[in-house]
Design an enzyme around this catalytic site. Structure first.
Site, PDB file in Angstrom:
ATOM      1  N   HIS A  49       8.369  84.572  -9.483  1.00  0.00           N
ATOM      2  CA  HIS A  49       7.988  85.454  -9.025  1.00  0.00           C
ATOM      3  C   HIS A  49       8.055  87.053 -10.794  1.00  0.00           C
ATOM      4  O   HIS A  49       7.945  86.747 -11.265  1.00  0.00           O
ATOM      5  CB  HIS A  49       9.976  86.540  -8.978  1.00  0.00           C
ATOM      6  CG  HIS A  49      10.869  86.506  -9.508  1.00  0.00           C
ATOM      7  ND1 HIS A  49      11.951  85.401  -9.193  1.00  0.00           N
ATOM      8  CD2 HIS A  49      11.493  87.624 -10.269  1.00  0.00           C
ATOM      9  CE1 HIS A  49      12.673  85.732 -10.241  1.00  0.00           C
ATOM     10  NE2 HIS A  49      12.601  86.885 -10.795  1.00  0.00           N
TER      11      HIS A  49
HETATM   12  P1  TYD Z   1      16.767  83.643  -8.117  1.00  0.00           P
HETATM   13  O1  TYD Z   1      16.184  84.803  -8.011  1.00  0.00           O
HETATM   14  O2  TYD Z   1      16.505  82.536  -6.461  1.00  0.00           O
HETATM   15  O3  TYD Z   1      16.868  83.195  -9.328  1.00  0.00           O
HETATM   16  P2  TYD Z   1      16.368  82.878 -10.472  1.00  0.00           P
HETATM   17  O4  TYD Z   1      15.238  84.215 -10.424  1.00  0.00           O
HETATM   18  O5  TYD Z   1      16.655  82.712 -11.751  1.00  0.00           O
HETATM   19  O6  TYD Z   1      14.747  82.064  -9.544  1.00  0.00           O
HETATM   20  O7  TYD Z   1      18.526  84.351  -7.283  1.00  0.00           O
HETATM   21  C1  TYD Z   1      19.188  83.065  -7.050  1.00  0.00           C
HETATM   22  C2  TYD Z   1      20.040  83.787  -6.749  1.00  0.00           C
HETATM   23  O8  TYD Z   1      21.061  84.752  -6.559  1.00  0.00           O
HETATM   24  C3  TYD Z   1      19.751  84.273  -5.127  1.00  0.00           C
HETATM   25  O9  TYD Z   1      20.420  84.386  -3.435  1.00  0.00           O
HETATM   26  C4  TYD Z   1      19.399  85.917  -5.405  1.00  0.00           C
HETATM   27  C5  TYD Z   1      20.567  86.047  -5.684  1.00  0.00           C
HETATM   28  N1  TYD Z   1      21.232  86.829  -7.052  1.00  0.00           N
HETATM   29  C6  TYD Z   1      22.098  88.213  -6.737  1.00  0.00           C
HETATM   30  O10 TYD Z   1      22.585  88.813  -5.993  1.00  0.00           O
HETATM   31  N2  TYD Z   1      22.175  89.472  -7.797  1.00  0.00           N
HETATM   32  C7  TYD Z   1      21.495  89.465  -8.917  1.00  0.00           C
HETATM   33  O11 TYD Z   1      20.921  89.922  -9.912  1.00  0.00           O
HETATM   34  C8  TYD Z   1      20.488  87.783  -9.027  1.00  0.00           C
HETATM   35  C9  TYD Z   1      19.939  87.376 -10.656  1.00  0.00           C
HETATM   36  C10 TYD Z   1      20.469  86.641  -8.088  1.00  0.00           C
END
Ligand code: TYD
Length: 137
Positions: A49
């Site tokens: 992303h």
């Molecule tokens: P995700 O965006 O998939 O992580 P990465 O960037 O490591 O691939 O996030 C995993 C889960 O955590 C998703 O359900 C969103 C949640 N999340 C939050 O609620 N708050 C946050 O600050 C972050 C970074 C993720």
């Protein structure tokens, strides 16, 4: 490329090492949020992303992983394996994270609160977004 490897301010003595990051002194933004990643597996990638506005600094306190950073034109790989270096990632950078060691521990400092609407999760959409930004410049 809107990213940089920042050498961190480390205080080292016979007791061990202590690293410090202060907003606007050691890093270009104020921290509104921190999150951390642990219990990682080499079999799974993360990220995939970009953020429209968010800035982040990633610290690898233990183990290692690899970041793929992409500005829409260039793609570079950065290995994180030291708590003495921080990876600054500015806005409008596509990132993927891979090759996690099992013991990888990441701490991420972020310039804003979590906002799902601020993410671009589709690479084609990211490329379109970058084109729009360049047209406006
Ligand atoms: P995700 O965006 O998939 O992580 P990465 O960037 O490591 O691939 O996030 C995993 C889960 O955590 C998703 O359900 C969103 C949640 N999340 C939050 O609620 N708050 C946050 O600050 C972050 C970074 C993720």
């Amino acid at each position: 490329m809107n990213y940089a490897l920042l050498p961190l301010r480390i205080f080292s003595d016979e007791r061990g090492k202590l690293g410090v990051l202060e907003s606007y002194k050691d890093m270009p933004f104020a921290i509104k949020r921190m999150y951390y990643i642990f219990d990682t597996s080499p079999s799974f990638d993360r990220g995939g992303h970009a953020h429209r506005e968010l800035e982040q600094i990633v610290l690898c306190l233990c183990g290692s992983c690899e970041f793929v950073l992409d500005n829409g034109s260039l793609r570079e790989n950065v290995k994180l394996n030291s708590p003495e270096v921080g990876l600054y990632i500015g806005k409008n950078m596509w990132r993927e994270m891979k090759n996690f060691s099992y013991d990888c521990r990441l701490v991420v400092l972020a310039s804003d609160y979590y906002d799902d609407r601020e993410y671009i999760r589709d690479y084609a959409e990211f490329i379109e977004f970058i084109k729009e930004i360049k047209c406006k410049e």
